[in-house]
Design a protein around this motif. Structure first.
Motif, PDB file in Angstrom:
ATOM      1  N   CYS A   1       0.824  -1.200   0.000  1.00  0.00           N
ATOM      2  CA  CYS A   1       0.000   0.000   0.000  1.00  0.00           C
ATOM      3  C   CYS A   1       0.866   1.261   0.000  1.00  0.00           C
ATOM      4  CB  CYS A   1      -0.929   0.001   1.206  1.00  0.00           C
ATOM      5  SG  CYS A   1      -0.077   0.267   2.773  1.00  0.00           S
TER       6      CYS A   1
ATOM      7  N   GLU B   1       4.892   1.620   0.714  1.00  0.00           N
ATOM      8  CA  GLU B   1       5.772   2.133  -0.339  1.00  0.00           C
ATOM      9  C   GLU B   1       6.556   3.346   0.154  1.00  0.00           C
ATOM     10  OE1 GLU B   1       7.703   2.715  -4.014  1.00  0.00           O
ATOM     11  OE2 GLU B   1       6.849   0.977  -3.003  1.00  0.00           O
TER      12      GLU B   1
ATOM     13  N   GLY C   1      -3.885   2.914  -2.218  1.00  0.00           N
ATOM     14  CA  GLY C   1      -3.025   2.384  -3.269  1.00  0.00           C
ATOM     15  C   GLY C   1      -1.997   3.384  -3.746  1.00  0.00           C
ATOM     16  N   THR C   2      -0.896   2.860  -4.231  1.00  0.00           N
ATOM     17  CA  THR C   2       0.157   3.737  -4.734  1.00  0.00           C
ATOM     18  C   THR C   2      -0.250   4.410  -6.044  1.00  0.00           C
ATOM     19  OG1 THR C   2       1.234   1.882  -5.864  1.00  0.00           O
ATOM     20  CG2 THR C   2       2.004   2.436  -3.644  1.00  0.00           C
ATOM     21  N   ASP C   3      -1.270   3.894  -6.706  1.00  0.00           N
ATOM     22  CA  ASP C   3      -1.726   4.516  -7.948  1.00  0.00           C
ATOM     23  C   ASP C   3      -2.700   5.668  -7.699  1.00  0.00           C
ATOM     24  OD1 ASP C   3      -3.740   2.855  -7.028  1.00  0.00           O
ATOM     25  OD2 ASP C   3      -4.321   2.168  -9.022  1.00  0.00           O
ATOM     26  N   GLU C   4      -3.056   5.906  -6.448  1.00  0.00           N
ATOM     27  CA  GLU C   4      -3.981   6.983  -6.098  1.00  0.00           C
ATOM     28  C   GLU C   4      -3.258   8.304  -5.835  1.00  0.00           C
ATOM     29  OE1 GLU C   4      -6.843   5.786  -3.028  1.00  0.00           O
ATOM     30  OE2 GLU C   4      -6.224   3.724  -3.434  1.00  0.00           O
TER      31      GLU C   4
ATOM     32  N   PRO D   1       0.250  10.754  -6.949  1.00  0.00           N
ATOM     33  CA  PRO D   1       1.343  10.915  -7.917  1.00  0.00           C
ATOM     34  C   PRO D   1       2.686  10.467  -7.328  1.00  0.00           C
ATOM     35  CG  PRO D   1       0.033  12.918  -7.775  1.00  0.00           C
ATOM     36  CD  PRO D   1      -0.436  12.004  -6.673  1.00  0.00           C
ATOM     37  N   GLU D   2       3.503   9.841  -8.176  1.00  0.00           N
ATOM     38  CA  GLU D   2       4.817   9.353  -7.740  1.00  0.00           C
ATOM     39  C   GLU D   2       5.645  10.458  -7.094  1.00  0.00           C
ATOM     40  OE1 GLU D   2       7.841   7.048  -6.662  1.00  0.00           O
ATOM     41  OE2 GLU D   2       5.998   6.246  -7.502  1.00  0.00           O
TER      42      GLU D   2
END
Length: 131
Positions: free
Chosen positions: A16, A20, A104-107, A109-110
């Motif tokens: 999650c 991360e 989630g890591t996709d929610e 921005p990096e």
């Protein structure tokens, strides 16, 4: 295992956002901010009976755990492998600033994940290493 003893850095390896962030912060500490003082440990290696990662932890000067949340998975795995060990534990989710409650890591921005991880790493460096 030759050379000077180093501080072992372990972390949550969760899937999650909190895991991360902890992982990136641990890598920043071990590989960029304090590579001469630290060795990065994969907590999965603690499941081995001997050798490798377990030897590095056993030999460590100090042990630092960055747990991503209160589930404390890395702390629990480490305690199971080394019941008498007294590591320094930092719950990294208390040091982050994410808007809302993304999972989630996709929610997110990096760039925001990286910025939070860098903040965590710098804060831990100040508290744990004094600079």
């Amino acid at each position: 295992l030759a050379g000077p003893r180093k501080d072992a850095v372990l972390c949550c390896e969760g899937m999650c956002l909190k895991g991360e962030t902890a992982r990136q912060a641990a890598n920043a500490i071990a590989y960029r901010l304090a590579p001469d003082q630290t060795v990065r440990i994969c907590h999965g290696g603690l499941l081995e009976k001997s050798g490798g990662m377990r030897d590095l932890v056993a030999r460590a000067q100090r042990v630092l755990i960055l747990d991503g949340c209160g589930m404390a998975c890395c702390s629990r795995l480490t305690r199971a492998a080394f019941p008498d060990l007294r590591p320094e534990i930092v719950f990294t989710d208390r040091l982050t600033t994410y808007a809302g409650t993304p999972f989630g890591t996709d929610e997110v921005p990096e760039a925001e994940i990286s910025a939070n991880a860098q903040h965590v790493a710098e804060t831990v460096m100040q508290q744990y290493f004094g600079g």
